[in-house]
Design an enzyme around this catalytic site. Structure first.
Site, PDB file in Angstrom:
ATOM      1  N   GLU A 292      -7.951  58.663 -39.206  1.00  0.00           N
ATOM      2  CA  GLU A 292      -7.351  58.843 -37.855  1.00  0.00           C
ATOM      3  C   GLU A 292      -7.314  58.215 -36.935  1.00  0.00           C
ATOM      4  O   GLU A 292      -9.105  57.642 -35.884  1.00  0.00           O
ATOM      5  CB  GLU A 292      -8.206  60.521 -37.544  1.00  0.00           C
ATOM      6  CG  GLU A 292      -7.674  61.729 -38.668  1.00  0.00           C
ATOM      7  CD  GLU A 292      -6.377  61.432 -39.700  1.00  0.00           C
ATOM      8  OE1 GLU A 292      -4.984  61.116 -37.958  1.00  0.00           O
ATOM      9  OE2 GLU A 292      -5.525  61.443 -40.736  1.00  0.00           O
ATOM     10  N   CYS A 326      -9.983  62.969 -28.453  1.00  0.00           N
ATOM     11  CA  CYS A 326      -8.041  62.003 -28.625  1.00  0.00           C
ATOM     12  C   CYS A 326      -6.966  62.796 -28.611  1.00  0.00           C
ATOM     13  O   CYS A 326      -6.018  62.488 -28.726  1.00  0.00           O
ATOM     14  CB  CYS A 326      -8.549  61.678 -29.931  1.00  0.00           C
ATOM     15  SG  CYS A 326      -9.044  63.319 -31.031  1.00  0.00           S
TER      16      CYS A 326
HETATM   17  P1  NAD Z   1     -14.000  53.311 -31.534  1.00  0.00           P
HETATM   18  O1  NAD Z   1     -12.304  52.440 -32.380  1.00  0.00           O
HETATM   19  O2  NAD Z   1     -14.538  51.857 -30.238  1.00  0.00           O
HETATM   20  O3  NAD Z   1     -15.199  52.998 -32.152  1.00  0.00           O
HETATM   21  C1  NAD Z   1     -15.221  54.229 -33.450  1.00  0.00           C
HETATM   22  C2  NAD Z   1     -16.076  53.408 -34.733  1.00  0.00           C
HETATM   23  O4  NAD Z   1     -15.731  52.186 -35.112  1.00  0.00           O
HETATM   24  C3  NAD Z   1     -17.424  53.089 -34.259  1.00  0.00           C
HETATM   25  O5  NAD Z   1     -18.473  53.561 -35.314  1.00  0.00           O
HETATM   26  C4  NAD Z   1     -17.893  52.351 -33.564  1.00  0.00           C
HETATM   27  O6  NAD Z   1     -19.080  51.464 -33.634  1.00  0.00           O
HETATM   28  C5  NAD Z   1     -16.877  51.678 -34.358  1.00  0.00           C
HETATM   29  N1  NAD Z   1     -16.529  49.195 -35.005  1.00  0.00           N
HETATM   30  C6  NAD Z   1     -15.762  49.465 -33.118  1.00  0.00           C
HETATM   31  N2  NAD Z   1     -15.902  48.099 -33.206  1.00  0.00           N
HETATM   32  C7  NAD Z   1     -15.173  47.965 -34.747  1.00  0.00           C
HETATM   33  C8  NAD Z   1     -15.341  46.922 -35.444  1.00  0.00           C
HETATM   34  N3  NAD Z   1     -14.869  45.632 -34.691  1.00  0.00           N
HETATM   35  N4  NAD Z   1     -15.067  47.000 -36.737  1.00  0.00           N
HETATM   36  C9  NAD Z   1     -16.136  48.251 -36.982  1.00  0.00           C
HETATM   37  N5  NAD Z   1     -15.828  48.911 -36.438  1.00  0.00           N
HETATM   38  C10 NAD Z   1     -16.079  49.187 -35.682  1.00  0.00           C
HETATM   39  O7  NAD Z   1     -13.927  54.569 -31.063  1.00  0.00           O
HETATM   40  P2  NAD Z   1     -14.122  55.359 -30.232  1.00  0.00           P
HETATM   41  O8  NAD Z   1     -14.112  54.839 -28.465  1.00  0.00           O
HETATM   42  O9  NAD Z   1     -15.667  55.701 -30.777  1.00  0.00           O
HETATM   43  O10 NAD Z   1     -13.692  56.805 -29.691  1.00  0.00           O
HETATM   44  C11 NAD Z   1     -12.113  57.164 -29.234  1.00  0.00           C
HETATM   45  C12 NAD Z   1     -11.121  56.392 -30.524  1.00  0.00           C
HETATM   46  O11 NAD Z   1     -11.081  57.527 -30.888  1.00  0.00           O
HETATM   47  C13 NAD Z   1     -10.052  56.984 -29.302  1.00  0.00           C
HETATM   48  O12 NAD Z   1      -9.222  55.939 -29.292  1.00  0.00           O
HETATM   49  C14 NAD Z   1      -9.897  58.236 -29.654  1.00  0.00           C
HETATM   50  O13 NAD Z   1      -7.923  58.465 -29.710  1.00  0.00           O
HETATM   51  C15 NAD Z   1      -9.840  57.886 -30.990  1.00  0.00           C
HETATM   52  N6  NAD Z   1      -9.992  59.452 -32.170  1.00  0.00           N
HETATM   53  C16 NAD Z   1      -8.641  59.507 -32.335  1.00  0.00           C
HETATM   54  C17 NAD Z   1      -9.180  60.744 -33.145  1.00  0.00           C
HETATM   55  C18 NAD Z   1      -8.351  61.419 -34.540  1.00  0.00           C
HETATM   56  O14 NAD Z   1      -7.952  62.927 -34.875  1.00  0.00           O
HETATM   57  N7  NAD Z   1      -6.961  60.873 -34.542  1.00  0.00           N
HETATM   58  C19 NAD Z   1     -10.309  61.711 -33.310  1.00  0.00           C
HETATM   59  C20 NAD Z   1     -11.443  61.824 -32.528  1.00  0.00           C
HETATM   60  C21 NAD Z   1     -11.365  59.858 -31.620  1.00  0.00           C
END
Ligand code: NAD
Length: 542
Positions: A292, A326
């Site tokens: 998501e 989100c």
């Molecule tokens: P992010 O993508 O920066 O991080 C998410 C997770 O991925 C974290 O645990 C992070 O450490 C990890 N991560 C980051 N870079 C990585 C990489 N290169 N390889 C592997 N893992 C990696 O997102 P965030 O800032 O934590 O959350 C915000 C984002 O999440 C926004 O885009 C938001 O829209 C989305 N979100 C979506 C939903 C949904 O249900 N669609 C819900 C909540 C948040």
């Protein structure tokens, strides 16, 4: 036990009010006071063992970034591989354990969270992720309690789905766990998602390696301890924080990768999927990939809309939790005839918004999560101030001396495709386009085509014909679609959550659809009267 157990009927956990004088307010304030003044150590937890690596990362309060709440020990490649071994060892018993025994662990976790752990997890979410008491309550307490309770009922419904049997045979479906481990990668913005992504596959008999977000470590660590208190056997969920690229690279190289349960940004998810695709020949099976991801959620109003309701939905939808949901409203389309009234109401409300330390309960907003987010959002604001055709109607300011604070900002644009109408900013910034009343149909087409995402969206109108037109025109523009309501605040069991297009695989967290991704069914046919002659009747001479 012989017998088919009935699952306790789930109900949505009531949201406590935290009004002055209430017992929950006193308990939460006491937890905040205690936890704000301590710096705890957060170990890696593998196979039930707490491991302190000495390589520590500071966990700070976004609204007071000098305050160190915890030191989190970081795992390295070797520990990540140890987590794979621990999960493999736990798999044998856990994947064969009776459903009632697995379910009881998570039902107990729900009751612990609703009761004795509530204040601790809420306080950790407030201090570590800068949520107000109310935003913490609806996320880290109520939504996660709901995920845990409702998922048990959804699992039961899956198990009850059985095939027909013709005479003299019995057909059955066994819903096996996946053969391998599930990698759960969780975001900072919802403690409930942190808890749900590892537990949903675990409930279905899977073993999990959970990599929490480094900016949600405090609340996520308390959840892990709570799951252990609820009786989660060692190794079923392994909790490992570390440099995210390294953790993913190591786990995606493992033959036993059976699934990825991700929530976060689209770019990170795309990278994970791409890596899995390149290594397909190497895995024991086809990994299930559930993600998501981002959103650019819209609110579109028809000239018949109720302007007061629209203004409140925009203010709550855009600025609660600093726009870091989100589902947050981040682009709006308002007809020219309604705009003067809506503008006046919105500006009045924005002027009343208080922002600051979330321990002061009068604040409606806290800080954005970290320096990186602060710089990204203020970069957009600086550019907007320079660009022609862009007017900042409210906010636009930011301050990072004590915490990463960005004012609730309202931007009006003359170009409906201006970058802040298209990109996900993930901050307290709402961009708004005023359209001529006669262009309703064209505006719906604009809403549908402006962004690559399709997560949430809302339409405001009193005219039923306009609502029907929007419903059809925006059919694929949002996975969660709201009529005369803000686009945030989905409740488990009521509005299953997820979006399509660049917003993810739309497997609807907190629903039966999500749990289906974590099982691998085996069909069994038992023949009670097997044939004894290889010849069929048609083969006989007349
Ligand atoms: P992010 O993508 O920066 O991080 C998410 C997770 O991925 C974290 O645990 C992070 O450490 C990890 N991560 C980051 N870079 C990585 C990489 N290169 N390889 C592997 N893992 C990696 O997102 P965030 O800032 O934590 O959350 C915000 C984002 O999440 C926004 O885009 C938001 O829209 C989305 N979100 C979506 C939903 C949904 O249900 N669609 C819900 C909540 C948040």
């Amino acid at each position: 036990m012989s017998g088919t157990a009935n699952i306790p009927q789930p109900h949505n956990e009531p949201v406590l009010a935290y009004a002055p004088g209430s017992p929950e307010r006193a308990t939460l304030k006491a937890a905040l006071d205690r936890m704000a003044d301590e710096t705890i150590e957060i170990p890696v937890i593998i196979g039930g063992e707490e491991i302190r690596t000495g390589n520590q990362h500071s966990v700070v309060s976004p609204h007071e970034h000098r305050r160190v709440l915890a030191k989190a020990h970081q795992g390295d490649e070797q520990l990540v591989r140890r987590a794979v071994t621990a999960s493999r060892e736990a798999w044998r018993e856990w994947s064969a354990m009776r459903f009632e025994d697995r379910a009881a662990v998570f039902l107990k976790a729900a009751d612990l969270l609703a009761g004795p752990w509530r204040a601790t997890v809420n306080a950790a979410t407030m201090l570590g992720q800068s949520k107000t008491a109310y935003q913490a309550e609806i996320d880290s307490a109520c939504e996660l309690v709901d995920f845990l309770r409702f998922n048990v009922q959804f699992a039961e419904r899956i198990y009850q789905e059985q095939p027909r049997s013709a005479p003299q045979m019995w057909n059955r479906m066994e819903y096996r766990s996946l053969e391998g481990f599930v990698y759960a990668i969780t975001p900072f913005n919802f403690t409930a998602i942190g808890g749900n992504l590892p537990t949903a596959p675990a409930l279905m008999g899977n073993v999990v390696i959970w990599k929490p977000s480094h900016t949600a470590m405090l609340s996520n660590y308390y959840l892990m301890r709570m799951f252990e208190e609820a009786g989660l056997p060692p190794g079923v969920i392994n909790f490992i924080q570390g440099e995210s690229v390294m953790v993913s690279r190591t786990l995606l190289a493992e033959r036993g990768l059976a699934g990825i349960h991700f929530t976060g940004s689209t770019a990170v998810f795309n990278g994970l999927w791409r890596t899995v695709g390149e290594r397909l020949d190497h895995y024991a099976g086809y990994p299930r990939i559930v993600g998501e991801t981002g959103g650019k959620d819209f609110v579109v109003a028809h000239p018949s809309a109720d302007g007061d309701a629209l203004a409140v939905a925009l203010v709550r939808g855009a600025y609660e939790y600093q726009g870091q949901k989100c589902s947050a409203a981040s682009r709006a389309y308002v007809p020219a005839s309604l705009w003067p009234h809506v503008k006046e109401r919105m500006l009045a409300m924005i002027a009343e918004i208080r922002m600051g330390d979330v321990r002061d309960f009068r604040n409606f907003m806290g800080a954005v999560i970290d320096k990186r987010a602060y710089e990204r959002i203020t970069g957009y604001l600086a550019q907007a101030k320079r660009d022609p055709g862009v007017t900042i109607l409210a906010g636009g300011g930011a301050k990072d001396d004590t915490g990463w604070f960005i004012e609730p900002t309202l931007i009006q644009v003359s170009d409906p495709k201006y970058r802040t109408m298209c990109d996900e900013l993930f901050g307290p910034v709402l961009t708004l386009y005023v359209y001529p009343d006669a262009k309703w149909t064209e505006t719906l087409a604009l809403v549908d085509s402006t962004s690559p995402y399709a997560l949430t969206g809302a339409v405001f109108a009193r005219d039923r014909k306009a609502l029907a037109e929007a419903d059809a025109a925006l059919r694929h523009a949002a996975g969660n679609y709201y009529v005369n309501d803000k686009p945030t605040g989905a409740v488990v069991g009521q509005q299953p959550f997820g979006g399509a297009r660049a917003s993810g695989t739309n497997d609807k967290a907190g629903s039966i659809l999500n749990l289906l991704r974590w099982v691998s069914p085996r069909t069994m046919k038992e023949n009670f009267v097997p044939p004894k002659d290889f010849r069929y009747p048609f083969m006989a001479e007349a």
